[in-house]
Design a protein around this motif. Structure first.
Motif, short mmCIF file in Angstrom:
data_model
loop_
_atom_site.label_atom_id
_atom_site.label_comp_id
_atom_site.label_asym_id
_atom_site.label_seq_id
_atom_site.Cartn_x
_atom_site.Cartn_y
_atom_site.Cartn_z
N SER A 188 37.95 -8.45 21.93
CA SER A 188 38.95 -8.06 22.14
C SER A 188 40.28 -8.70 21.52
CB SER A 188 39.19 -7.38 23.60
OG SER A 188 39.15 -8.75 24.38
N GLY A 189 40.15 -9.84 21.06
CA GLY A 189 40.88 -10.53 20.40
C GLY A 189 41.61 -10.06 19.44
N GLU A 190 42.98 -10.56 19.43
CA GLU A 190 43.82 -9.90 18.22
C GLU A 190 43.44 -10.22 16.76
OE1 GLU A 190 48.73 -10.34 16.95
OE2 GLU A 190 47.69 -11.52 18.72
N PHE A 191 42.87 -11.14 16.65
CA PHE A 191 42.56 -11.53 15.09
C PHE A 191 40.99 -11.44 14.93
CE2 PHE A 191 45.94 -14.23 16.64
CZ PHE A 191 46.97 -13.84 15.62
N PHE A 192 40.19 -10.66 15.89
CA PHE A 192 38.74 -10.65 15.69
C PHE A 192 38.49 -9.88 14.36
CE2 PHE A 192 34.76 -8.50 16.39
CZ PHE A 192 33.93 -9.48 16.87
N GLY A 193 39.00 -8.82 14.41
CA GLY A 193 38.83 -8.08 13.09
C GLY A 193 39.25 -8.93 11.88
N GLY A 195 39.09 -12.16 11.25
CA GLY A 195 38.22 -13.15 11.10
C GLY A 195 36.60 -12.34 10.57
N ILE A 196 36.47 -11.19 11.16
CA ILE A 196 35.29 -10.42 10.58
C ILE A 196 35.30 -10.22 9.07
CG2 ILE A 196 33.99 -8.30 10.69
CD1 ILE A 196 33.22 -9.97 12.93
N ALA A 197 36.56 -9.88 8.55
CA ALA A 197 36.65 -9.39 7.24
C ALA A 197 36.62 -10.90 6.53
CB ALA A 197 38.27 -8.75 7.04
N LEU A 198 37.04 -11.93 7.01
CA LEU A 198 37.13 -13.21 6.23
C LEU A 198 35.70 -13.50 6.08
CD1 LEU A 198 40.05 -15.37 7.30
CD2 LEU A 198 39.28 -15.10 5.04
N LEU A 199 34.81 -13.61 6.91
CA LEU A 199 33.29 -13.94 6.95
C LEU A 199 32.94 -12.93 6.06
CD1 LEU A 199 32.60 -14.73 10.50
CD2 LEU A 199 32.91 -16.43 8.46
N ASP A 200 32.95 -11.78 6.15
CA ASP A 200 32.40 -10.62 5.05
C ASP A 200 32.83 -10.87 3.83
OD1 ASP A 200 31.41 -9.16 7.22
OD2 ASP A 200 33.01 -7.70 7.30
N SER A 201 33.90 -11.22 3.55
CA SER A 201 34.25 -11.80 2.05
C SER A 201 33.56 -13.20 1.63
CB SER A 201 35.98 -11.93 2.14
OG SER A 201 36.61 -10.95 2.36
N LEU A 202 33.30 -13.90 2.54
CA LEU A 202 32.78 -15.10 2.23
C LEU A 202 31.32 -14.85 1.97
CD1 LEU A 202 34.06 -17.74 4.77
CD2 LEU A 202 34.45 -17.60 2.31
N SER A 203 30.70 -13.99 2.62
CA SER A 203 29.50 -13.63 2.41
C SER A 203 29.02 -12.95 0.97
CB SER A 203 28.75 -12.49 3.48
OG SER A 203 27.53 -12.10 3.17
N THR A 204 30.06 -12.08 0.94
CA THR A 204 30.32 -11.41 -0.59
C THR A 204 30.36 -12.54 -1.61
OG1 THR A 204 30.99 -9.43 0.33
CG2 THR A 204 31.17 -9.54 -2.18
N SER A 205 31.04 -13.25 -1.50
CA SER A 205 31.61 -14.37 -2.69
C SER A 205 30.34 -15.36 -2.86
CB SER A 205 32.79 -15.26 -2.05
OG SER A 205 33.79 -14.51 -1.99
N VAL A 230 27.41 -15.28 17.28
CA VAL A 230 26.40 -14.31 17.69
C VAL A 230 27.09 -12.93 17.74
CG1 VAL A 230 25.12 -13.17 19.87
CG2 VAL A 230 24.68 -15.62 19.00
N ASN A 231 28.39 -12.98 18.20
CA ASN A 231 29.32 -11.54 18.09
C ASN A 231 29.51 -11.25 16.69
OD1 ASN A 231 29.90 -11.97 20.87
ND2 ASN A 231 31.61 -13.11 20.44
N TYR A 232 29.48 -12.30 15.83
CA TYR A 232 29.67 -11.78 14.39
C TYR A 232 28.21 -11.03 13.90
CZ TYR A 232 29.77 -11.91 9.19
OH TYR A 232 29.57 -11.71 7.84
N LEU A 233 27.13 -11.63 14.13
CA LEU A 233 25.97 -11.10 13.71
C LEU A 233 25.61 -9.78 14.42
CD1 LEU A 233 23.76 -14.27 13.88
CD2 LEU A 233 24.26 -13.29 11.92
N LEU A 234 26.13 -9.63 15.53
CA LEU A 234 25.91 -8.42 16.23
C LEU A 234 26.92 -7.27 15.62
CD1 LEU A 234 25.77 -9.64 19.85
CD2 LEU A 234 24.01 -8.66 18.69
#
Length: 1930
Positions: A188-193, A195-205, A230-234
């Motif tokens: 529920s954090g303000e920057f959770f989404g 952070g998810i997007a950043l990690l998604d971009s890193l995965s793509t890169s 674990v939250n990201y993996l889920l």
């Protein structure tokens, strides 16, 4: 503003990544355009401006100044936008990282982020890729500590400047992921989404495979960010539905994934575990078969531990994942297999912590809640669970109870059907005959023994089924069945209840309960007996698995369980008996196959025990078969009527009883047979063959009543009585009577002894043998009247206390005795140097008639008694034929034949026939007839001497001489029967000398006068004028030739008698008459005591030697039964050595010793009368002359009598320790007999199965009886000695205690050593008396030593001083500590206090005893303090005062401060032991081992004495000082004296006291632990700590100093500040101090600070971290090589002693210094300077330790130094260029890249690194670098080539740091290298102040690591082991 350093304490390993880019770190010359930029004036101004701003950073004092610094820096950066190369970027990056310190305000952080944005914007993408390490090490850790307002700015930096780098982010990807994960901790954090997007971009890169690889590594290495990961993996983990998906998303990293998941599932946070289980359920279902076998086992093991939380949400997810493959109804085969393997590994785990061992039981208990999972797994591992439990409980008994409680709780939750199904399958297994079968039996045995099985289902159903299966397997094995399977039968028989053996129940009732269904089908009639049982049992246990499948089959049969099943098994067991008999009887085995026969014998014994167990409830005649009758059992050829239906077991058991010759087999077979007849509730008919069998069995048992079969006698008697019960007792009586009356006389004597054993043991058992066995008793009565001497002797042995009548003779009998055919001749025999006259018959005569005459004489004497003797003594022989026939008496005995009385004639005839022997060449009658004549004649003589009132003195002299010589001759020719009578004759002569006897001389009147005036010249001389023993001996040799006899001499002075006594005692052939000899000696003691040197002393020595031989032989004999000596194992024919005396003989010897020594030590009546001024009383033998003579007169005469008596007593007292030592060894020899259970176990192991009763072997009972009698006799001996000489007795027992302590082979029980128990057995020797006696003895010794007359004879006899006074006090110390009850302390204290006060007053005499006295006082004070007695202030005060005085004296001795002239004076007496004496010799020449507990007084070195005192202070006195002395001032005074006299001199002169280094430090260490004692020792310790040579010590000394320094620093906080200040302020002692000297002093100051930190606990010095940091930064700025080395050592210590979050400020400077150091050594052309090399090695060792510790704070920066991930080659086929400094250094030096991670073997083959604990599932990680110095930086090539690979490998294997090894390694680094091999040879022990940060990680280590090498050490190249070599021990 000063630099801010912080060192992390957690440990994390790294791995070495490969990447495709390179970066430089030089501030102005590392880019490709550096040369051109230096020529640009604008750029130079740019550099100057940056330098100026950076210099201003050092002047910052508050955070507002930081903003000004950042503002100026921002302006300067913005003023030069055209330059992508930022000047001084390494220093600049450090300052920016410091500005992101969490302690600074958010405004500073915001301004810093803005500057980062300016720099990254100006650098551009290519330059940023080069400078990535510079700007990332400050940014990556910041996001987790940043405020909410700053997080967007930070995320923007990553989005704008990092994401465009693409693949060039691979080297730092793991650090970048860790930097972004903090924003994902809350969904529920303000920057959770974002952070998810950043990690998604890193995965793509970088690609999904590489991204997830870094994510798995993050999960392993950074626990606090696992929830975010674990939250990201889920959220983003794609579902893997095919192998292609796995290859794309995960690649080949399933092993790494498995380890990451295991870390997640094993995390301490429940939310992390829940997320991990959710991942497994959603993304990694078991149906996908994603993991390899080993990886799946690892994940399942971690997942199973989740159930320990007892969280239903976790358990629900776990169950869903496990049951996924079968739609939630069944556990799949593959998961089941690997879950079983995972749990097995936990069960077999070796650990010291009981909680770790109990963990798998708790897991399995929880899994059983889900039957679909728990039950299948339990079926697979139940046997392993039991076997592992057996192994754990067998290893240590102290904690096995707790583990057994957990296991019992687990077993209670398991369905009984599952347990017993496993047991049933073990018995019915195909490989049961293999070793696994034996192991299976042990499993079942363990289940039966250690768990309770009282539930109804187990009792009625499973145990009978298992018993039936075991019997079936037994029959299948045949006669060679192992004993283990039969032992199971016995165990089940013991567990099963009598109710089961008496009732039956339908099986279908339990089938209905099992299937939860029932049916109303009517049962058919077939019962259990007509139904095959095993197929039905098999079917039932299949139903346990199949459920409803087969339940209907059980409703169609009437199968009964309980008694029917057991009866069937019992019938099979009885039917099996005949097949075992041929093997036991050796009919089917060769004679050489002893082992097979032994196994068969043990199996048969177990078989009979099984039959005996069930025979009380089951019918042994349920099934009958025809067998051969017992015809061949009848010894007399009698035919036996054949039983139409004899039992199948009857004939074989009877046959075996008759053919076996070993007692265990006979006992087993006969016990079984009798049990079947007598112990059964069913009526068992007794066939006619049984009576014949009894007649055959009794002789077999009769043989085992012999003395050689002592161990079996008790059980044999029991069996004989059982035979009486099963048959007519008169049959047994008849057989015994036949044995007693048949055979040779020796056989009859043996039968007498056997019947004696039977009689005694029957009485002990309460049986009335006299009421039943009357016929054998009549035979013994007949033996008393037997004509055979041996038989009569045997009868006398039975009725010695009841024989008291004799008979008389007549003239006609004398005529027979004087027949002219009786003639003899004289010959001389040499026996032991003594010439003995032997008379041999020359002509045949009627020996029978002569013998009859003597018997008739005896009959008349016994009938007429005194009336007959009176007549023969008063009647004169007037028959001329008699006078003529007796004329030879003049020639042989110097007695005239005229005027002889009949009494004199009879005595002469008795002597004649006693002396006469048959001719050596005689072929006539048996010598037995001659012996009979001698015995009867001797008996007549004895009767006349004992009952007469008349005597002829000269005839008495002749009788004495003849009797003594005849005794010596009888011993030589082994003529036993005559000796007792001859001894009685000598005893009768002594009785005639009694003062209470007034005899009438023959032919005269009764004289009362004592005058000797009218005596003949040769008889009337006074005792003082009688010839000496030597003259008598010479005269005796001429007696026969001169025709004269000596006077009535002292029997003790007769050499012949002395030899006779000694030979009679020592010769084995003479043992049957030992009791007679001893009775004679004891009855003659009042006279023999004056012949001490000639007779009694040699006799005592011989008796002691005989007792020693008895003890040795008895120990050997018992060892064969107990199995203690494998070299002398039990055999079927084991008997006791006949050369040693028997038990009764030993009792006789003990009694004789007691009486002889007591009599010699006691004052005689004449001595007592003389002491009172009285004259000796008259009495004794009075002749006409009035002469009074003693047959047993003294051989010590005249004025020396008193001295001789005193010497005799002293000699005996000196022999007491040797004698008591013999008693002590006898006590120890019988220790085992007091533990029958141990004997039973030992007998089982050694095969000594002797058929005991209720688990106790008969040998134990037999030995116990002998032991009790001997112990009782020893106690009486001790009491007798104590009553006469208590002090000497106690001192002798103390000597025995000393010898016993030295012997390591002797056993000690909870009651104390045997010697102490001997003291306690003395009546009246209570602790108060014992302590008082010993104290008085010590004081007496001191008084004698100080007296100038100490060498003069003492007034009373006293034992020689063989024990030093120190040894006596040492005994008192132990006696006080262990065996004096607290209630008796106060009453014994008076004596101890008197001794202490006297010692303090007389220092010269007690100097050598101060330390023992101090120990004694300490023991009293310890026990007084621990007791619950009321507080006695006076007593405690007195204790304290005496303790303080004695302690001060000891301190002076240790410090050698006494006046040498006074204290060097010897306090040793002349008779005290020498300095190195450990063997004390008694007066008999024997040696008794007496170790000196305390050092000797005379020749001991002063240094040894001082060191002993110091050691006692350190180990006992000082640690207990507050318990001893309650006054704080006294404590400080005592400690101050110790410091002044001991510690301070040692510190002032270390070189001369190296041997006392460790003891002195131990003493100081002990003082440091005494509360409030710092004032006494702090100054000396601080001065020594500041000594320049402080670190020149060994490891034990260093550990002591750690305690001292820690206490010193904790008590005085200013000391820490002083140490820190000494780093920069060098105390100047001279104006000519060089730079090198100053550097060395400062380096030692840093090392002292490091040592102080290392000596303290974790976080003790956190308040001083800013000051420490400031000093270390200053050294980094301007320090040289040695200083840098010390800084890195200090940083390593901080890692181990400070929590990670306190070291955050340190990391920017540390990282900067490491980068600078590695960059400086990048070039090959750089010179290898010594200072730079040592500093470079120190930096590498710091990095090595950080990698081993796997510090979480370092995980963001680890990629800068080592490669972390595996990656294949790029698309062009060329490997990536190195990025990590380790790889770059390796490539720059060698020209080739380091070991590639992608060259690693497959993950499944990766092995743990050095330090792996084979008993733990977790590998242990140790550093690589252990050397002190290097000569060339290339020496580090192996380290650089392999460190990245090893870091990754240890992360992959989940290795934990070896904290104990690290602790010891750091400890050794402080020490200056010493050439002494003792420096490195010290054993590694646990750290003095606890381990490093993670205590639990090292708690399971079973062994300590090896000591690291202290000198230069070759770099370890072997990746599989790390075992540093030690210097050779001296």
């Amino acid at each position: 503003m000063s630099d801010s350093l912080s060192v992390q304490g957690d440990m994390a390993g790294g791995m070495r990544p490969s990447t495709s880019m390179d970066f430089g770190v030089h501030d102005s010359s590392d880019s490709l355009t550096a040369h051109e930029l230096n020529k640009d004036p604008k750029y130079r101004r740019y550099v100057q401006a940056i330098d100026k701003i950076l210099q201003s950073f050092d002047t910052i004092s508050e955070w507002a100044d930081v903003i000004g610094f950042l503002t100026r820096l921002a302006k300067t950066l913005l003023a030069h936008p055209g330059h992508t190369a930022i000047p001084r970027r390494l220093v600049l990056s450090k300052r920016l990282a410091q500005c992101l310190n969490p302690a600074l305000p958010a405004g500073v952080h915001q301004k810093t982020i803005e500057i980062y944005a300016i720099i990254l914007e100006a650098s551009g993408t290519p330059q940023m890729a080069e400078d990535l390490p510079m700007w990332s090490h400050g940014l990556f850790p910041f996001l987790q500590n940043s405020t909410t307002s700053l997080k967007p700015a930070v995320l923007s930096l990553y989005e704008k400047y990092y994401l465009p780098l693409g693949l060039r982010l691979k080297p730092c990807l793991k650090g970048l992921i860790l930097a972004l994960l903090p924003v994902l901790e809350e969904e529920s954090g303000e920057f959770f989404g974002r952070g998810i997007a950043l990690l998604d971009s890193l995965s793509t890169s970088v690609g999904q495979s590489y991204f997830y690889q870094c994510l798995w590594l993050s999960l392993i290495s950074t626990p606090h960010l696992r929830l975010a990961a674990v939250n990201y993996l889920l959220k983003r983990m794609p579902k893997l539905t095919s192998p292609e998906d796995v290859a794309v998303v995960i690649g080949n990293q399933t092993g790494l994934l498995a380890r990451a998941l295991s870390c997640v599932l094993g995390d301490d946070v429940a939310l992390v575990q829940r997320g991990g289980l959710e991942l497994l359920v959603v993304h990694f279902p078991l149906s996908f078969s994603l993991f390899e076998d080993d990886d799946l086992t690892l994940v399942l093991q971690a997942a199973a531990t989740v159930v320990l939380r007892k969280d239903m949400s976790l358990n629900r997810r776990l169950y869903a994942w496990l049951l996924d493959a079968h739609e939630g109804t069944k556990l799949g085969d593959r998961p089941r297999k690997h879950l079983a393997l995972a749990l097995k590994a936990l069960f077999y785990l070796e650990a010291e912590d009981i909680n770790v061992l109990a963990k798998p039981y708790k897991i399995l208990i929880s899994l059983l809640d889900k039957s679909e999972i728990g039950q299948p797994v339990l079926q697979d591992i139940l046997i392993d669970v039991i076997w592992s439990l057996r192994q754990h409980t067998a290893r240590w008994d102290d904690r096995s109870n707790e583990l057994m409680q957990t296991a019992t709780m687990f077993m209670d939750m398991v369905e009984p059907s599952l347990i017993w199904k496993q047991a049933y399958q073990i018995i019915g297994g195909e490989h049961f005959d293999c070793p696994d079968g034996a192991q299976g039996c042990e499993v079942i045995e363990f289940i039966l023994v250690h768990f309770k099985w009282h539930d109804e289902e187990t009792q009625r159903l499973h145990l009978p089924f298992l018993y039936k299966a075991i019997i079936a397997r037994l029959i299948g094995c045949g006669a060679t069945a192992p004993p283990s399977i039969l032992r199971l039968c016995n165990l089940i028989g013991a567990v099963i209840s009598p109710e089961v053996l008496s009732n039956s129940w339908p099986l279908r009732d339990y089938v209905d309960a099992l299937t939860d269904s029932s049916t109303d089908l009517p049962p058919t009639e077939p019962d259990t007996e007509s139904t095959e049982m095993l197929p039905t049992i098999d079917l039932y246990y299949k139903l346990v698995d199949d459920g409803h499948a087969s339940s209907a089959k059980f409703h169609n049969i009437n199968f009964l369980i309980g008694k029917p099943v057991m009866q069937s098994a019992f019938d099979n067991l009885l039917a099996f008996v005949p097949s075992t008999i041929p093997v036991i009887a050796k009919e089917t085995l060769s004679e050489d196959d002893e082992h097979a026969h032994r196994i068969a014998q043990l199996s048969f014994i177990e078989l009979t025990k099984a039959i005996n167990t069930l025979s009380s409830h089951l019918d042994p005649l349920k099934e009958r078969t025809l067998v051969v009758g017992g015809d061949d059992l009848a010894a007399d050829g009698e035919r036996v009527a054949e039983d139409p239906e004899p039992p199948v077991w009857l004939g074989p058991l009877m046959k075996l009883c008759c053919v076996t010759d070993t007692f265990p087999t006979l006992n087993a077979a006969l016990s079984c047979l009798l049990k079947l007849y007598t112990g059964n509730t069913h009526t068992v008919s007794r066939p006619a063959a049984l009576q014949i069998f009894v007649r055959a069995a009794v002789p077999k048992l009769w043989e085992f009543l012999s003395a050689e079969q002592t161990a079996y006698q008790t059980r044999t008697v029991e069996l004989l009585w059982l035979l009486c019960d099963v048959s007519s007792p008169y049959i047994v009586e008849e057989v015994i009577a036949q044995n007693m009356s048949a055979g040779t006389p020796l056989a009859q004597l043996d039968s007498f002894e056997k019947f004696g054993v039977f009689w005694r043991l029957s009485e002990n058992a309460g049986s009335s043998a006299n009421a039943i066995f009357s016929r054998p008793l009549f035979l013994l009565f007949d033996a008393l009247r037997s004509n055979h001497p041996s038989i009569r002797r045997g009868g006398e042995a039975w009725f010695r206390n009841y024989v008291a009548s004799y008979s008389s003779v007549v003239d006609s009998l004398i005529s027979v005795l004087l027949h002219k055919s009786i003639s003899r001749k004289h010959s001389v025999s040499l026996i032991d140097g003594e010439e003995i006259n032997v008379y041999r018959y020359t002509n045949p005569f009627n020996e029978a008639q002569t013998d009859y005459a003597w018997e008739s004489f005896l009959g008349v004497m016994r009938f007429a008694d005194r009336e007959f003797l009176k007549s023969v003594w008063t009647a004169i022989v007037r028959r001329k034929d008699f006078i003529d026939a007796i004329r030879w008496s003049q020639r042989e005995y110097q007695i005239q034949s005229e005027k002889l009385t009949y009494g004199e004639l009879l005595i002469i005839l008795c002597l004649r026939f006693i002396e006469s022997e048959p001719a050596q060449e005689a072929n006539g009658p048996s010598p037995t007839r001659y012996e009979s004549i001698q015995i009867h004649a001797a008996e007549c003589l004895h009767f006349m001497l004992t009952r007469t009132d008349h005597m002829n003195y000269h005839l008495l002299v002749v009788t004495q001489t003849v009797t003594i010589r005849k005794l010596l001759h009888c011993i030589e020719i082994q003529h036993l029967e005559l000796q007792p009578v001859l001894l009685q004759i000598l005893h009768a002569i002594s009785a005639l000398m009694s003062p209470h006897r007034a005899l009438q001389e023959v032919g005269g009147r009764s004289h009362k006068s004592e005058s000797t005036g009218s005596l003949p010249k040769d008889l009337g001389s006074s005792p003082a004028r009688q010839p000496t023993p030597e003259v008598e001996h010479a005269h005796a040799d001429q007696v026969r030739s001169s025709g004269e006899f000596p006077r009535l001499r002292s029997i003790g002075s007769s050499p012949a008698f002395v030899r006779a006594v000694l030979n009679a005692i020592t010769r084995p052939s003479n043992r049957p008459v030992l009791q007679h000899w001893m009775d004679f000696v004891l009855s003659s003691l009042p006279f023999l005591r004056k012949s001490f040197r000639r007779l009694l002393l040699p006799l005592i020595q011989k008796m002691c030697a005989e007792l020693i031989q008895y003890r040795v032989k008895l120990s050997d004999y018992m060892a064969r039964f107990t199995g203690d000596d494998p070299s002398r194992a039990f055999t079927e024919h084991t008997v006791m050595d006949t050369t040693a005396c028997r038990d009764h003989d030993a009792l006789v010897l003990l009694h004789g010793l007691q009486e002889i020594i007591t009599a010699c030590l006691s004052e005689s009546s004449s001595e007592r009368d003389g002491a009172k001024g009285l004259q000796p009383s008259g009495g004794g033998l009075k002749f006409i002359t009035g002469y009074v003579a003693s047959v047993f007169g003294a051989d010590e005469k005249g004025g020396e009598g008193e001295s001789a008596q005193q010497k005799m007593k002293e000699t005996l007292l000196n022999m007491l320790p040797r004698i008591f030592r013999i008693f002590q060894e006898l006590f120890v020899a019988f220790e085992r007999t007091q533990r029958p259970k141990r004997l039973a176990r030992a007998g089982s192991k050694s095969g000594a199965v002797d058929g005991g009763h209720e688990g106790v072997p008969p040998s134990a009972a037999a030995f116990s009886q002998v032991s009790d009698r001997l112990r009782s006799r020893v106690r009486r001996f001790l009491n007798a000695m104590y009553r006469v000489h208590p002090v000497d007795t106690l001192e002798s027992l103390v000597e025995v205690w000393m010898a016993e302590n030295k012997s390591a082979s002797l056993e000690e029980t909870h009651d104390g050593p045997v010697s102490v128990r001997m003291i306690h057995s003395i009546d009246g020797c209570v602790p108060r008396t014992a302590v008082h006696m010993i104290v008085d003895l010590v004081r007496e010794h001191a008084a004698l030593d100080s007296s100038p007359q100490r060498n003069q004879p003492r007034r009373s006899a006293r034992k020689a001083r063989t024990l030093s006074d120190a040894s006596l006090i040492a005994f008192l110390v132990t006696y006080c500590e262990l065996w004096i009850p607290p209630a008796n302390l106060s009453e014994t204290w008076v004596s101890v206090a008197a001794l202490a006060r006297e010692a303090c007053a007389q220092t010269a005499q007690y100097r050598h005893l101060y330390l023992p006295i101090l120990k004694l006082l300490g023991g009293y004070m310890t026990k007084l303090g621990a007791s619950q007695m009321p507080d006695d202030k006076r007593l405690h005060k007195e204790c304290e005062e005496l303790y303080q005085k004695v302690c001060d004296y000891c301190t002076l001795i240790a410090g050698k401060a006494f006046d040498q002239g006074l204290w060097r004076k010897s306090a040793q007496t002349s008779d005290a032991p020498d300095a190195d004496t450990t063997l004390h010799q008694s007066a008999d020449g024997q040696e008794l081992a007496l170790p000196e507990i305390v050092g000797p007084r005379r020749a001991a070195k002063e240094s040894d004495e001082s060191q002993e005192i110091i050691l006692y202070y350190a180990n006992h006195a000082v640690p207990n000082m507050r318990h001893f002395v309650h006054d704080q001032d006294r404590v400080l005074a005592l400690l101050s004296n110790m410091v002044y006299y001991i510690v301070a001199p040692h510190f002032r002169n270390k070189q001369n006291h190296k041997s006392r280094l460790n003891p002195t430090l131990d003493l100081l260490c002990a003082m440091a632990k005494v509360p409030n004692s710092q004032k006494a020792w702090r100054r000396e310790a601080w001065d020594a700590f500041l000594d320049p040579k402080f670190f020149e010590m060994n490891l034990p000394a260093a550990r002591s100093w750690r305690t001292i320094v820690h206490t010193m620093m904790s008590s005085d906080k200013e000391k820490v500040a002083e140490l820190i200040s000494r780093i920069s302020a060098v105390p100047s002692t001279t104006i000519f101090m060089s730079k090198e000297q100053e550097t060395a002093i400062r380096a030692h100051s840093v090392r002292r600070l490091s040592f102080a930190i290392f000596s303290g606990p974790i976080d003790q010095y956190v308040p001083k971290l800013p000051s420490i940091q400031e000093k270390l930064v200053d050294i980094f700025k301007s320090g040289t090589g040695p200083m840098i080395v010390e800084v890195y050592l200090c940083l390593r210590v901080l890692l181990s002693r400070v929590s990670p979050h306190h070291l955050a400020n340190f990391w920017p400077t540390i990282l900067t210094e490491l980068i600078q150091t590695f960059d400086r050594h990048m070039s090959v052309v750089d010179a290898d300077k010594a200072g730079d090399l040592t500093a470079f090695l120190a930096a590498c060792k710091f990095l090595d330790m950080v990698l081993v510790l796997r510090i979480e704070a370092f995980q963001w920066h680890q990629w800068i130094f080592v490669t972390e991930t595996q990656e294949p080659s790029d698309v062009r086929g060329a490997p990536p260029r190195p990025v990590a400094f380790i790889d770059k250094l390796c490539q720059s030096w060698t020209g080739s890249p380091s070991d590639k991670l992608w060259d690693l073997p497959s993950p499944s083959t990766i092995q743990p690194r050095a330090g792996h604990d084979p008993h733990s599932k977790t590998p242990r990680q140790r550093p690589f670098l252990l050397m002190r110095t290097i000569s060339d930086k290339r020496d580090l090539d192996p380290f650089f080539q392999s460190i990245s690979r090893q870091a990754y490998q240890e992360t992959y294997t989940l290795a934990q740091p070896d904290l104990d090894f690290l602790e010891t390694m750091l400890e050794s680094e402080f020490l200056v290298v010493d050439d002494s091999p003792a420096v490195g040879a010290a054993n590694v022990v646990s750290p003095a102040n606890g381990p490093l940060l993670d205590v639990s990680a090292a708690s399971n280590e079973p062994q300590r690591p090896t000591t690291p090498q202290l000198r230069n050490f070759t770099l370890r190249k072997d990746l599989a082991s790390l075992t540093p070599t030690l210097p050779a021990a001296p």
